[in-house]
Write a protein that holds these residues in place. Structure first.
Motif, PDB file in Angstrom:
ATOM      1  N   SER A   4       0.832  -1.209   0.000  1.00  0.00           N
ATOM      2  CA  SER A   4       0.000   0.000   0.000  1.00  0.00           C
ATOM      3  C   SER A   4       0.868   1.261   0.000  1.00  0.00           C
ATOM      4  CB  SER A   4      -0.912   0.022   1.229  1.00  0.00           C
ATOM      5  OG  SER A   4      -1.799  -1.066   1.200  1.00  0.00           O
ATOM      6  N   SER A   5       1.922   1.234   0.802  1.00  0.00           N
ATOM      7  CA  SER A   5       2.830   2.393   0.851  1.00  0.00           C
ATOM      8  C   SER A   5       3.518   2.598  -0.485  1.00  0.00           C
ATOM      9  CB  SER A   5       3.886   2.191   1.939  1.00  0.00           C
ATOM     10  OG  SER A   5       3.276   2.093   3.197  1.00  0.00           O
ATOM     11  N   LEU A   6       3.913   1.520  -1.117  1.00  0.00           N
ATOM     12  CA  LEU A   6       4.542   1.608  -2.428  1.00  0.00           C
ATOM     13  C   LEU A   6       3.571   2.164  -3.462  1.00  0.00           C
ATOM     14  CD1 LEU A   6       6.966   1.064  -4.252  1.00  0.00           C
ATOM     15  CD2 LEU A   6       6.086  -1.264  -4.581  1.00  0.00           C
ATOM     16  N   ALA A   7       2.346   1.693  -3.424  1.00  0.00           N
ATOM     17  CA  ALA A   7       1.328   2.174  -4.371  1.00  0.00           C
ATOM     18  C   ALA A   7       1.073   3.668  -4.186  1.00  0.00           C
ATOM     19  CB  ALA A   7       0.035   1.377  -4.207  1.00  0.00           C
ATOM     20  N   VAL A   8       0.975   4.108  -2.947  1.00  0.00           N
ATOM     21  CA  VAL A   8       0.758   5.526  -2.671  1.00  0.00           C
ATOM     22  C   VAL A   8       1.952   6.350  -3.162  1.00  0.00           C
ATOM     23  CG1 VAL A   8       0.561   7.231  -0.812  1.00  0.00           C
ATOM     24  CG2 VAL A   8      -0.843   5.168  -0.766  1.00  0.00           C
ATOM     25  N   GLY A   9       3.159   5.840  -2.957  1.00  0.00           N
ATOM     26  CA  GLY A   9       4.361   6.540  -3.421  1.00  0.00           C
ATOM     27  C   GLY A   9       4.402   6.646  -4.929  1.00  0.00           C
ATOM     28  N   VAL A  10       4.076   5.555  -5.623  1.00  0.00           N
ATOM     29  CA  VAL A  10       4.057   5.562  -7.092  1.00  0.00           C
ATOM     30  C   VAL A  10       3.006   6.537  -7.597  1.00  0.00           C
ATOM     31  CG1 VAL A  10       3.508   4.150  -9.122  1.00  0.00           C
ATOM     32  CG2 VAL A  10       5.012   3.254  -7.349  1.00  0.00           C
ATOM     33  N   MET A  11       1.838   6.546  -6.982  1.00  0.00           N
ATOM     34  CA  MET A  11       0.778   7.479  -7.382  1.00  0.00           C
ATOM     35  C   MET A  11       1.213   8.931  -7.153  1.00  0.00           C
ATOM     36  SD  MET A  11      -1.728   5.804  -8.630  1.00  0.00           S
ATOM     37  CE  MET A  11      -3.183   6.780  -8.473  1.00  0.00           C
ATOM     38  N   GLY A  12       1.904   9.184  -6.062  1.00  0.00           N
ATOM     39  CA  GLY A  12       2.389  10.537  -5.781  1.00  0.00           C
ATOM     40  C   GLY A  12       3.395  11.001  -6.824  1.00  0.00           C
ATOM     41  N   VAL A  13       4.332  10.125  -7.172  1.00  0.00           N
ATOM     42  CA  VAL A  13       5.328  10.463  -8.199  1.00  0.00           C
ATOM     43  C   VAL A  13       4.646  10.697  -9.535  1.00  0.00           C
ATOM     44  CG1 VAL A  13       7.277   9.555  -9.526  1.00  0.00           C
ATOM     45  CG2 VAL A  13       7.254   9.349  -7.040  1.00  0.00           C
ATOM     46  N   ALA A  14       3.692   9.854  -9.888  1.00  0.00           N
ATOM     47  CA  ALA A  14       2.966  10.011 -11.152  1.00  0.00           C
ATOM     48  C   ALA A  14       2.210  11.334 -11.179  1.00  0.00           C
ATOM     49  CB  ALA A  14       2.009   8.840 -11.353  1.00  0.00           C
TER      50      ALA A  14
END
Length: 105
Positions: A4-14
């Protein structure tokens, strides 16, 4: 949890990349518009220098650039050839373009 943390980080970068890239097309359009203003101003100055239009060449260039929302930063004549540089303020950046116009050699 780690996924979940990784997904949130990827979404933030995107999201940051997407917002950053939205200015690229606007800058390209502004650059083309500024080039058009420089071309038009140089043509107006060259027309005035050759007698095809009335007025003082560099004053005609200033009027034409102002109609495009730009300002003339340099204007010079070499015989009937006009060289004009224009600028426009795009937020914190000052964009510049130059053009040359006159009769064919």
């Amino acid at each position: 949890m780690a996924g979940s943390s990784l997904a949130v980080g990827v979404m933030g970068v995107a999201a940051v990349v997407a917002v950053g890239l939205t200015g690229v097309p606007a800058a390209a359009v502004a650059g083309q518009r500024l080039a058009g203003a420089a071309d038009a101003a140089a043509l107006a100055a060259a027309d005035a220098a050759s007698g095809a239009a009335t007025g003082v060449p560099c004053e005609r260039a200033e009027q034409t650039a102002a109609a495009w929302g730009a300002r003339v930063t340099e204007c010079g004549l070499d015989g009937l050839v006009a060289t004009v540089s224009v600028a426009v303020q795009l937020g914190p950046i000052s964009a510049r373009a130059s053009a040359r116009a006159g009769p064919p050699s």
